[in-house]
Design a protein around this motif. Structure first.
Motif, PDB file in Angstrom:
ATOM      1  N   PRO A  19       6.892   4.627  -3.882  1.00 34.88           N
ATOM      2  CA  PRO A  19       6.517   3.401  -4.787  1.00 34.88           C
ATOM      3  C   PRO A  19       6.952   2.278  -4.678  1.00 34.88           C
ATOM      4  O   PRO A  19       6.485   1.298  -5.072  1.00 34.88           O
ATOM      5  N   HIS A  20       8.333   2.299  -4.376  1.00 37.11           N
ATOM      6  CA  HIS A  20       9.316   1.118  -4.168  1.00 37.11           C
ATOM      7  C   HIS A  20       9.551   0.561  -3.079  1.00 37.11           C
ATOM      8  O   HIS A  20      10.550  -0.479  -2.936  1.00 37.11           O
ATOM      9  N   LEU A  21       8.942   1.038  -1.875  1.00 33.52           N
ATOM     10  CA  LEU A  21       9.077   0.612  -0.500  1.00 33.52           C
ATOM     11  C   LEU A  21       8.605  -0.978  -0.564  1.00 33.52           C
ATOM     12  O   LEU A  21       7.394  -1.246  -0.893  1.00 33.52           O
ATOM     13  N   PRO A  22       9.484  -2.030  -0.210  1.00 27.98           N
ATOM     14  CA  PRO A  22       9.013  -3.446   0.216  1.00 27.98           C
ATOM     15  C   PRO A  22       7.710  -3.599   0.821  1.00 27.98           C
ATOM     16  O   PRO A  22       7.708  -2.929   1.910  1.00 27.98           O
ATOM     17  N   PRO A  23       7.004  -4.216   0.452  1.00 28.22           N
ATOM     18  CA  PRO A  23       5.661  -4.616   1.105  1.00 28.22           C
ATOM     19  C   PRO A  23       5.711  -5.096   2.535  1.00 28.22           C
ATOM     20  O   PRO A  23       5.100  -4.824   3.686  1.00 28.22           O
ATOM     21  N   VAL A  24       7.103  -5.713   2.423  1.00 26.74           N
ATOM     22  CA  VAL A  24       7.392  -6.250   4.055  1.00 26.74           C
ATOM     23  C   VAL A  24       7.572  -5.403   5.017  1.00 26.74           C
ATOM     24  O   VAL A  24       7.536  -5.624   6.300  1.00 26.74           O
ATOM     25  N   LEU A  25       7.924  -4.213   4.542  1.00 26.91           N
ATOM     26  CA  LEU A  25       8.349  -3.059   5.348  1.00 26.91           C
ATOM     27  C   LEU A  25       7.260  -2.152   5.774  1.00 26.91           C
ATOM     28  O   LEU A  25       7.246  -1.703   6.875  1.00 26.91           O
ATOM     29  N   VAL A  26       6.451  -1.886   4.657  1.00 23.90           N
ATOM     30  CA  VAL A  26       4.942  -1.135   4.966  1.00 23.90           C
ATOM     31  C   VAL A  26       3.805  -1.568   5.186  1.00 23.90           C
ATOM     32  O   VAL A  26       2.755  -1.040   5.263  1.00 23.90           O
ATOM     33  N   GLY A  27       3.636  -2.826   4.864  1.00 18.94           N
ATOM     34  CA  GLY A  27       2.475  -3.603   5.099  1.00 18.94           C
ATOM     35  C   GLY A  27       1.559  -3.851   3.959  1.00 18.94           C
ATOM     36  O   GLY A  27       0.850  -4.762   3.734  1.00 18.94           O
ATOM     37  N   ARG A  28       1.310  -2.681   3.103  1.00 20.05           N
ATOM     38  CA  ARG A  28       0.484  -2.633   2.096  1.00 20.05           C
ATOM     39  C   ARG A  28       1.065  -1.542   1.234  1.00 20.05           C
ATOM     40  O   ARG A  28       1.649  -0.787   1.437  1.00 20.05           O
ATOM     41  N   PRO A  29       0.383  -1.343  -0.005  1.00 18.73           N
ATOM     42  CA  PRO A  29       0.980  -0.381  -1.050  1.00 18.73           C
ATOM     43  C   PRO A  29       0.480   0.763  -0.315  1.00 18.73           C
ATOM     44  O   PRO A  29      -0.713   0.912   0.274  1.00 18.73           O
ATOM     45  N   LEU A  30       1.288   1.672  -0.382  1.00 15.84           N
ATOM     46  CA  LEU A  30       0.802   3.391   0.362  1.00 15.84           C
ATOM     47  C   LEU A  30      -0.157   3.971  -0.615  1.00 15.84           C
ATOM     48  O   LEU A  30       0.096   3.889  -1.939  1.00 15.84           O
ATOM     49  N   GLY A  31      -1.066   4.445  -0.032  1.00 14.79           N
ATOM     50  CA  GLY A  31      -2.112   5.208  -0.524  1.00 14.79           C
ATOM     51  C   GLY A  31      -1.606   6.654  -1.090  1.00 14.79           C
ATOM     52  O   GLY A  31      -0.690   7.261  -0.400  1.00 14.79           O
ATOM     53  N   PRO A  32      -2.719   7.533  -1.411  1.00 18.27           N
ATOM     54  CA  PRO A  32      -2.077   9.062  -1.436  1.00 18.27           C
ATOM     55  C   PRO A  32      -1.937   9.723  -0.393  1.00 18.27           C
ATOM     56  O   PRO A  32      -0.896  10.561  -0.052  1.00 18.27           O
ATOM     57  N   ALA A  33      -2.916   9.527   0.766  1.00 17.12           N
ATOM     58  CA  ALA A  33      -2.850  10.105   1.808  1.00 17.12           C
ATOM     59  C   ALA A  33      -1.212   9.585   2.737  1.00 17.12           C
ATOM     60  O   ALA A  33      -0.866  10.578   3.197  1.00 17.12           O
ATOM     61  N   ASP A  34      -0.970   8.246   2.454  1.00 21.70           N
ATOM     62  CA  ASP A  34       0.151   7.793   3.197  1.00 21.70           C
ATOM     63  C   ASP A  34       1.449   8.393   2.646  1.00 21.70           C
ATOM     64  O   ASP A  34       2.303   8.921   3.231  1.00 21.70           O
ATOM     65  N   VAL A  35       1.428   8.693   1.265  1.00 23.26           N
ATOM     66  CA  VAL A  35       2.539   9.312   0.479  1.00 23.26           C
ATOM     67  C   VAL A  35       2.683  10.721   0.828  1.00 23.26           C
ATOM     68  O   VAL A  35       3.742  11.211   1.112  1.00 23.26           O
ATOM     69  N   LEU A  36       1.584  11.447   0.990  1.00 23.25           N
ATOM     70  CA  LEU A  36       1.452  12.822   1.464  1.00 23.25           C
ATOM     71  C   LEU A  36       2.241  13.030   2.851  1.00 23.25           C
ATOM     72  O   LEU A  36       3.035  13.939   3.134  1.00 23.25           O
ATOM     73  N   MET A  37       1.606  12.315   3.651  1.00 23.46           N
ATOM     74  CA  MET A  37       1.871  12.335   5.337  1.00 23.46           C
ATOM     75  C   MET A  37       3.412  11.914   5.302  1.00 23.46           C
ATOM     76  O   MET A  37       4.221  12.562   5.990  1.00 23.46           O
ATOM     77  N   GLY A  38       3.778  10.866   4.863  1.00 27.20           N
ATOM     78  CA  GLY A  38       5.075  10.191   4.625  1.00 27.20           C
ATOM     79  C   GLY A  38       6.307  11.256   4.114  1.00 27.20           C
ATOM     80  O   GLY A  38       7.336  11.606   4.879  1.00 27.20           O
ATOM     81  N   THR A  39       5.786  12.057   3.188  1.00 30.44           N
ATOM     82  CA  THR A  39       6.783  13.247   2.528  1.00 30.44           C
ATOM     83  C   THR A  39       6.833  14.338   3.615  1.00 30.44           C
ATOM     84  O   THR A  39       8.063  14.743   3.702  1.00 30.44           O
TER      85      THR A  39
END
Length: 234
Positions: A19-39
């Motif tokens: 939830p705290h990753l800078p938008p400049v690094l991830v491009g946009r706020p992460l959705g639930p699917a992004d968070v689950l896949m990233g984890t």
């Protein structure tokens, strides 16, 4: 630390940081699917520093082939807990992932996803016990199915993936920092740093306290990160 411990710590770190990753690094706020896949992928990435060890989780993936690769990486990096256990490797792993997804596109993204899923499945013991062919056939097949399933969810260039890889490697370094041998954070400078809370890999502090605590914390943090509470309107 053991491979299982590293994988759980990687999952926890990404879930907490997402939830705290800078938008400049991830491009946009992460959705639930992004968070689950990233984890899940970060759990696999937390095994990458042990590419320098002939008996690591990765070394057992493809038998003699993966063991030979790990021996080669160990030789190039100067031995176990040398170059691949440093801040420089964090930068190289994250930067290499960013370069790969930017220049090579979807093929690289899916290939890396498959590899990280395989490492996560093996490290988390999501396969039959023992030492027979099933211990590498099952994780490989499950990872292939997982990568195929994620194909419809993953963008061609997921900007959060380099963060997941860098955080996974960082989680590994933090874990080994807690052991007696420590790690050379500022390699090629030779000094090892340590906060020796774990006197021996696989001891009771690690297996009966840290791993269960991190596992529970991962599920709790992941829930709030992927599905943040919506405050009712007043």
């Amino acid at each position: 630390m053991m491979g299982h411990s590293h994988a759980v710590s990687g999952a926890l770190l990404f879930a907490a940081a997402s939830p705290h990753l800078p938008p400049v690094l991830v491009g946009r706020p992460l959705g639930p699917a992004d968070v689950l896949m990233g984890t899940i992928l970060c759990a696999g990435a937390a095994l990458l520093p042990d590419l320098d060890h002939h008996d690591s989780t990765f070394a057992h993936w493809l038998g003699p082939v993966s063991r030979a690769l790990c021996r080669l990486v160990g030789w190039i990096s100067g031995g176990h807990r040398r170059a691949t256990h440093s801040l420089l490797f964090v930068v190289l792993a994250g930067g290499g992932t960013w370069t790969g997804i930017s220049c090579l596109g979807r093929g690289f993204t899916l290939g890396l996803t498959f590899c990280l899923l395989t490492l996560a499945v093996r490290a988390l013991h999501l396969h039959p016990p023992g030492s027979g062919p099933a211990t590498w056939v099952y994780p490989t097949g499950l990872a292939a199915l997982g990568a195929a399933g994620l194909d419809s969810w993953l963008p061609n260039t997921p900007q959060w993936l380099p963060c997941a890889v860098a955080l996974g490697v960082s989680a590994h370094l933090l874990g080994d920092l807690l052991t007696r041998r420590g790690i050379p954070l500022f390699w090629p400078l030779g000094r090892h740093y340590e906060i020796a809370l774990i006197k021996r890999t696989g001891n009771r502090v690690e297996t009966r306290f840290l791993v269960p605590l991190m596992t529970v914390a991962t599920f709790v943090v992941l829930w709030f990160a992927a599905f943040p509470t919506i405050t009712p309107a007043t």
